[in-house]
Design a protein around this motif. Structure first.
Motif, PDB file in Angstrom:
ATOM      1  N   GLY A   1      -1.990  13.970 -10.681  1.00 23.96           N
ATOM      2  CA  GLY A   1      -2.558  12.603 -11.153  1.00 23.96           C
ATOM      3  C   GLY A   1      -2.388  11.794  -9.856  1.00 23.96           C
ATOM      4  O   GLY A   1      -1.439  12.080  -9.131  1.00 23.96           O
ATOM      5  N   VAL A   2      -3.387  10.978  -9.634  1.00 23.24           N
ATOM      6  CA  VAL A   2      -3.053   9.876  -8.441  1.00 23.24           C
ATOM      7  C   VAL A   2      -3.323   8.449  -9.195  1.00 23.24           C
ATOM      8  O   VAL A   2      -4.332   8.266  -9.989  1.00 23.24           O
ATOM      9  N   THR A   3      -2.123   7.842  -8.949  1.00 22.47           N
ATOM     10  CA  THR A   3      -2.221   6.200  -9.778  1.00 22.47           C
ATOM     11  C   THR A   3      -2.744   5.349  -8.979  1.00 22.47           C
ATOM     12  O   THR A   3      -2.867   5.246  -7.766  1.00 22.47           O
ATOM     13  N   THR A   4      -2.987   4.307  -9.636  1.00 22.86           N
ATOM     14  CA  THR A   4      -3.461   2.895  -9.017  1.00 22.86           C
ATOM     15  C   THR A   4      -2.508   1.914  -9.493  1.00 22.86           C
ATOM     16  O   THR A   4      -3.007   0.633  -9.072  1.00 22.86           O
ATOM     17  N   SER A   5      -1.219   2.266  -9.802  1.00 25.67           N
ATOM     18  CA  SER A   5      -0.077   1.185  -9.888  1.00 25.67           C
ATOM     19  C   SER A   5       1.143   1.865 -10.061  1.00 25.67           C
ATOM     20  O   SER A   5       1.212   3.027 -10.327  1.00 25.67           O
TER      21      SER A   5
ATOM     22  N   ILE B   1       2.456  13.790  -9.704  1.00 24.14           N
ATOM     23  CA  ILE B   1       1.995  12.646  -9.083  1.00 24.14           C
ATOM     24  C   ILE B   1       1.736  12.899  -7.633  1.00 24.14           C
ATOM     25  O   ILE B   1       2.630  13.106  -7.109  1.00 24.14           O
ATOM     26  N   LYS B   2       0.665  12.758  -6.825  1.00 25.71           N
ATOM     27  CA  LYS B   2       0.516  12.642  -5.593  1.00 25.71           C
ATOM     28  C   LYS B   2       0.022  11.389  -5.197  1.00 25.71           C
ATOM     29  O   LYS B   2      -0.787  10.704  -5.669  1.00 25.71           O
ATOM     30  N   ASP B   3       0.019  11.102  -3.809  1.00 28.32           N
ATOM     31  CA  ASP B   3      -0.195   9.752  -3.109  1.00 28.32           C
ATOM     32  C   ASP B   3      -1.723  10.311  -2.884  1.00 28.32           C
ATOM     33  O   ASP B   3      -2.270  11.305  -2.602  1.00 28.32           O
ATOM     34  N   LEU B   4      -2.563   9.265  -2.830  1.00 28.87           N
ATOM     35  CA  LEU B   4      -3.972   9.371  -2.543  1.00 28.87           C
ATOM     36  C   LEU B   4      -4.272  10.339  -1.220  1.00 28.87           C
ATOM     37  O   LEU B   4      -5.112  10.965  -1.185  1.00 28.87           O
ATOM     38  N   ASP B   5      -3.570   9.768  -0.169  1.00 30.25           N
ATOM     39  CA  ASP B   5      -3.753  10.503   1.224  1.00 30.25           C
ATOM     40  C   ASP B   5      -3.180  11.804   1.056  1.00 30.25           C
ATOM     41  O   ASP B   5      -3.519  12.617   2.363  1.00 30.25           O
ATOM     42  N   ASP B   6      -2.681  12.549   0.065  1.00 25.51           N
ATOM     43  CA  ASP B   6      -2.267  13.772   0.151  1.00 25.51           C
ATOM     44  C   ASP B   6      -3.124  14.694  -0.616  1.00 25.51           C
ATOM     45  O   ASP B   6      -2.804  15.676  -0.925  1.00 25.51           O
TER      46      ASP B   6
END
Length: 226
Positions: A52-56, A70-75
């Motif tokens: 998952g890539v979260t928005t908050s 969960i991973k960061d978007l840049d990962d």
């Protein structure tokens, strides 16, 4: 069914589109909470393996608590599917988002996604967007000048407040809610907002969805945007 039951209904329907190995954008808001709960159940009971890539930060905490990776978007190099809510959707599938204060991260994740899905209860479907209001995220420096400009434009701005203080986003910015009523030309308003110095992003999501799942009394309705 009441509104919460409709939200749960579309959340459960949305996770059926998530397949093993996917990278999934996880939105923010009351409807998305039901979806993340349903996704967590699939992860725990079926052994579904997704990222998952979260928005908050709120969604991150919920998802990790349910065992979702969960991973960061840049990962990650892409997002297969982003599932998010919306505050209003019109007949042309223009949307307003940001009621939960996460509009900047939501738009960034939306932009990075191959497919975009919105999940809403039937009250969010409207002939023309605008009555909900348009959230605008602004940097703190000089924010009052941006507010004053919005007043001069007749946008009827209001500071978003929480516990007597100006609301801060996960990026520590401020939100000004514009009470513009029904919007005749969403594109023109979006252009004015994004070109206002000090504005980081706005809550008008135009041409940013592929599938909408609407919770109705007779069951979920799946709308494919042409």
């Amino acid at each position: 069914m009441d509104q919460n039951e409709l939200k749960a209904l579309v959340g459960q329907e949305a996770v059926k589109y998530i397949q093993d190995g996917m990278i999934v954008g996880l939105g923010t808001g009351s409807t998305v909470r039901y979806m993340v709960d349903a996704l967590g159940k699939r992860v725990q009971e079926e052994g579904l393996k997704i990222v998952g890539v979260t928005t908050s930060n709120r969604t991150t905490a919920q998802a990790e608590g349910l065992g979702i990776t969960i991973k960061d978007l840049d990962d990650v190099d892409h997002i297969d599917l982003c599932i998010d809510g919306a505050d209003e959707i019109d007949t042309d599938f223009n949307g307003i988002k940001g009621g939960g204060g996460a509009l900047l991260w939501e738009k960034i994740v939306n932009n990075a996604s191959t497919k975009r899905m919105w999940i809403v209860d039937e009250s969010k479907m409207v002939p023309r967007i605008g009555n909900f209001g348009v959230p605008v995220e602004v940097i703190p420096f000089g924010a009052q000048h941006v507010f004053n400009y919005f007043e001069k434009q007749g946008y009827h701005p209001k500071w978003r407040m929480t516990d007597g203080e100006k609301y801060r986003t996960d990026e520590h910015n401020l939100i000004i809610d514009l009470k513009v009523g029904e919007i005749v030309d969403p594109k023109a308003l979006a252009e004015d907002l994004i070109h206002t110095v000090g504005v980081v992003e706005h809550g008008l999501f135009l041409n940013r969805v592929d599938t909408v799942i609407v919770g109705r009394q007779n069951g979920p309705e799946v709308l494919q945007v042409k």
